[in-house]
Design a protein around this motif. Structure first.
Motif, PDB file in Angstrom:
ATOM      1  N   TYR A  42       0.861  -1.190   0.000  1.00  0.00           N
ATOM      2  CA  TYR A  42       0.000   0.000   0.000  1.00  0.00           C
ATOM      3  C   TYR A  42       0.893   1.234   0.000  1.00  0.00           C
ATOM      4  O   TYR A  42       2.104   1.145   0.299  1.00  0.00           O
ATOM      5  CB  TYR A  42      -0.985  -0.017   1.173  1.00  0.00           C
ATOM      6  N   TRP A  82      -8.421  -2.932  -3.034  1.00  0.00           N
ATOM      7  CA  TRP A  82      -8.587  -2.568  -1.622  1.00  0.00           C
ATOM      8  C   TRP A  82      -8.661  -3.840  -0.778  1.00  0.00           C
ATOM      9  O   TRP A  82      -9.301  -4.803  -1.172  1.00  0.00           O
ATOM     10  CB  TRP A  82      -9.859  -1.753  -1.422  1.00  0.00           C
ATOM     11  N   GLU A  83      -8.012  -3.798   0.368  1.00  0.00           N
ATOM     12  CA  GLU A  83      -8.071  -4.957   1.257  1.00  0.00           C
ATOM     13  C   GLU A  83      -8.109  -4.478   2.709  1.00  0.00           C
ATOM     14  O   GLU A  83      -7.363  -3.558   3.069  1.00  0.00           O
ATOM     15  CB  GLU A  83      -6.843  -5.839   1.022  1.00  0.00           C
ATOM     16  N   PRO A  90      -9.774  -0.105   5.303  1.00  0.00           N
ATOM     17  CA  PRO A  90      -9.064  -0.852   4.247  1.00  0.00           C
ATOM     18  C   PRO A  90      -7.890  -0.054   3.670  1.00  0.00           C
ATOM     19  O   PRO A  90      -7.822   1.163   3.828  1.00  0.00           O
ATOM     20  CB  PRO A  90     -10.155  -1.052   3.189  1.00  0.00           C
ATOM     21  N   ARG A  91      -7.002  -0.767   3.038  1.00  0.00           N
ATOM     22  CA  ARG A  91      -5.849  -0.112   2.407  1.00  0.00           C
ATOM     23  C   ARG A  91      -5.837  -0.436   0.921  1.00  0.00           C
ATOM     24  O   ARG A  91      -6.234  -1.523   0.518  1.00  0.00           O
ATOM     25  CB  ARG A  91      -4.546  -0.611   3.043  1.00  0.00           C
ATOM     26  N   LYS A  92      -5.321   0.504   0.149  1.00  0.00           N
ATOM     27  CA  LYS A  92      -5.260   0.281  -1.295  1.00  0.00           C
ATOM     28  C   LYS A  92      -3.875  -0.283  -1.641  1.00  0.00           C
ATOM     29  O   LYS A  92      -2.860   0.386  -1.429  1.00  0.00           O
ATOM     30  CB  LYS A  92      -5.496   1.594  -2.036  1.00  0.00           C
TER      31      LYS A  92
END
Lengths: 129, 228
Positions: A42, A82-83, A90-92
């Motif tokens: 990310y 995204w997770e 969430p983080r990209k």
């Protein structure tokens, strides 16, 4: 030489910053693709990794990283998703595509050629001095 | 500290209904990661003002310059009230001349000049039309990101640093209308500049681009690394 170094360290600070910026410009894409070659990362992690692995050279800030990431994404060298990983926020993540891996190989070989060439140039200069 | 910054950022970031939230989410995620690492202050300092951050997160995507034809069509829509007022004033002046013996004054397009010789309708309608063409359209652009004409033609005005235009920029780029018939001089610049900027666009540091969504369809996490 010592006097010049002292001068660069004080009054010529903008000169140093400019020189770093100029020299960094061409390698940031290579640096970003290299770090992403390991695994998806990310944005903030990528920035920290680049800073840690390179000791701050090339000098990289958000204002440089994200435009590069977006350009690489447009060129389909990287893709994003995204997770949340169990976190609330969430983080990209950015990861290399197959085309990105090819581009990385190309940039690596070109970089090696450039560095070898510059190395030979510096050695010849030293011998002639 | 993060939310007010992200909200201010949203004012300046350019994009459609998909792109703006995507950029904000990316900035928020970045700042939250920095916060967790105890480096929020440093990250904010590096990002600068929310407008500078919007420039960083907004650039990198190709935004092609709009064609002059599309801009002219958008202009026709946007300036329709202004042009209609100009025509109405002149029609009224001709009728007044024919029926009342007043001197004939033909003014096109409408200007902000006040003259006691002019009819009351001209002295009121003309400044209103100019106010619409400059202040009204600038306000709409700041509030909704696009004027009606640009929305119809799929165009958008942005600052040359990739951020949304400010009210001041919106006003400055429209001041060429005060040149009256000489407005074509401003358009000549657009034929010569690489990003097709009018003279007043250059003054305002703005450009008109095709409003392509820069947000890509993102992969699902399940595919992450599957092509490795």
């Amino acid at each position: 030489m010592t006097a010049r170094k002292a001068q660069i360290g004080s009054a010529d600070e903008p000169l140093v910053a400019r020189a770093r910026r100029e020299l960094s410009r061409g390698v940031i894409e290579l640096a970003v693709l290299s770090v992403l070659d390991g695994r998806p990362r990310y944005g903030y992690e990528l920035l920290s990794q680049l800073d840690e692995m390179t000791g701050g050279a090339p000098e990289l800030k958000e204002g440089t990283l994200y435009p590069v990431l977006h350009r690489l994404e447009d060129a389909e060298y990287v893709e994003s998703y995204w997770e949340a990983e169990g976190r609330s926020a969430p983080r990209k993540y950015y990861s290399l595509t197959a085309a990105g891996r090819q581009q990385l190989e190309l940039l690596r070989s070109e970089w090696k050629r450039l560095v070898d060439g510059m190395h030979r140039l510096f050695q010849r200069e030293r011998r002639e001095r | 500290m993060i939310e007010p910054y992200v909200r201010a950022f949203e004012r300046w970031v350019v994009g459609d209904r998909r792109e703006k939230p995507a950029r904000s989410a990316e900035l928020r995620a970045h700042l939250e990661a920095a916060d967790q690492a105890g480096e929020l202050d440093r990250a904010l300092a590096r990002l600068g003002t929310p407008r500078q951050a919007a420039s960083s997160f907004g650039v990198g995507h190709e935004r092609p310059a709009a064609s002059l034809r599309a801009r002219a069509l958008a202009g026709l829509v946007d300036y329709a009230p202004y042009l209609a007022a100009s025509v109405a004033i002149n029609v009224f002046n001709v009728l007044r001349f024919r029926h009342g013996g007043h001197g004939l004054s033909i003014i096109f397009p409408a200007s902000i000049e006040w003259n006691t010789e002019y009819s009351l309708i001209q002295n009121i309608l003309s400044p209103l039309a100019v106010a619409w063409a400059i202040l009204g359209l600038a306000l709409i652009e700041v509030r909704w990101g696009r004027t009606p004409g640009k929305a119809l033609l799929g165009l958008r005005t942005i600052s040359d640093d990739g951020t949304a235009v400010s009210f001041g920029q919106g006003v400055v780029r429209r001041l060429s209308i005060l040149l009256g018939p000489l407005v074509f001089l401003d358009v000549v610049f657009a034929l010569r500049t690489p990003r097709r900027q009018r003279g007043f666009d250059m003054l305002a540091h703005t450009e008109v681009v095709i409003d392509v969504s820069a947000v890509r369809t993102e992969r699902s996490p399940a595919h992450a690394g599957s092509d490795r």
